[in-house]
Design an enzyme around this catalytic site. Structure first.
Site: not given
Ligand SMILES: *Cc1c(COP(=O)(O)O)cnc(C)c1O
Length: 368
Positions: A32, A258
């Protein structure tokens, strides 16, 4: 040049680490948010040994299909509309079902018998209190789906898996395991289970169930608070780098940048580096963060402190400790092997996930 170099070999290595930790589970590799900022197209070829990929939006799911991913694609928040549900069927996407409207769409539009959409990830709210059916509503939903011909994967998500001793973990595990047993006894012994993200994979080895869902550890960051990426034998999959575009000496008493926030206590050799928050380097970092400068003569790496405020397009670093070979265009590593993105994130008061996801389009992207 500002560069984001992705290392497919590191991702494959990290996937193998997941498989070592969870040898009997299938792996839904989370890609994702453009593979946590790494780029889905760059990452998919390194994930060929995963059983599926997980995404958060239908657009991301369709992108993975378009890139030729022909195994499972799991849509972790499910369809947002009935139209999305129908598109999921069209493209063989497996969806989470977490509330009554999604259940209604699934019962109204049943995918063909061999469709991957026949597999649904039924979300149980075990304590995160974001998505999912509760103890009362889950069983009736499971029955309806089962009788409509769906295969079920019971799933839930940890709220504190990074912290092994947080008391909610045991409660979530217990609720999940109890519900899975109930479904197997009352509905179908073939109901599958999926509980663990990266942190769960590391911390709760007895509860990996049928599918694990690693995300951040695939990209080489530590998912837990008490073990580093190095200790877990994870390799960073990204190197974020820039170069020196000017060299200066500032005098004792001079200030830099800055807000004139940094005051030279002594004459200091400084270098300007072509990176800033416009690239995704965090403006919030404190004075104690460092970058690695690669000297042009011996190609050795030297840690150099970032001094003064991070601007949109540049930062200033203290190069006093680089003995020789500091020249225009010397390479500067913002994160990669060292410093690790986890260290930079700690200095920025955030987590590696955020730094990786919010890189901008300006840096050039390369495969390493
Ligand atoms: C993003 C996500 C994961 C992976 O999580 P990590 O902490 O990056 O391993 C797993 N399950 C669900 C439902 C997620 O949304």
């Amino acid at each position: 040049m500002r560069t984001i170099t992705i290392k497919p070999a590191a991702i494959t290595h990290n996937l193998n680490q997941v498989k070592k930790l969870a040898p009997t589970s299938k792996v839904l590799a989370m890609v994702k948010a453009n593979a946590y900022g790494h780029g889905v197209a760059a990452v998919l070829p390194a994930l060929q040994q995963a059983d599926g990929v997980g995404v958060a939006t239908l657009i991301e799911a369709l992108e993975a299909r378009k890139l030729g991913w022909d195994k499972t694609i799991g849509l972790i928040e499910g369809a947002f509309t009935v139209n999305e549900w129908q598109q999921a069927i069209e493209h063989d996407i497996s969806c989470v079902i977490h509330h009554a409207p999604q259940l209604t769409w699934a019962l109204a539009h049943i995918p063909p018998i061999n469709s991957a959409t026949r597999v649904v990830w039924l979300k149980y709210n075990t304590g995160m209190n974001r998505l999912g059916f509760n103890e009362q509503t889950l069983i009736p939903a499971a029955k309806l789906l089962h009788h409509a011909g769906y295969q079920l994967i019971l799933t839930t998500h940890f709220a504190n898996a990074d912290n092994h001793s947080h008391p909610l973990n045991a409660i979530q595990i217990q609720r999940f395991n109890d519900m899975l047993s109930t479904l197997r006894e009352t509905i179908n012994c073939d109901v599958k289970g999926s509980l663990c993200n990266s942190a769960g994979i590391v911390n709760f080895s007895k509860h990996h169930h049928d599918w694990v869902r690693p995300g951040i550890m695939l990209y080489g960051s530590a998912p837990v608070i008490d073990q580093s990426a190095c200790e877990l034998n994870l390799q960073p999959a990204m190197e974020f780098s820039a170069q020196i575009i000017a060299l200066q000496t500032v005098n004792a008493g001079d200030t830099i940048g800055y807000g004139s926030r940094w005051l030279a206590q002594q004459d200091t050799k400084t270098a300007l580096v072509s990176i800033g928050y416009g690239d995704g380097y965090p403006r919030i970092i404190g004075d104690d963060v460092y970058v690695s400068v690669i000297d042009t003569i011996n190609h050795k790496s030297y840690p150099c402190a970032v001094i003064g405020r991070v601007a949109m397009d540049m930062i200033v670093i203290d190069v006093s400790n680089v003995p020789e070979g500091i020249a225009l265009n010397s390479k500067v590593i913002l994160w990669g092997d060292t410093p690790h993105v986890d260290e930079v994130a700690a200095h920025a008061g955030t987590i590696s996930y955020e730094l990786l996801c919010r890189l901008s389009l300006r840096p050039q992207r390369l495969q390493g």
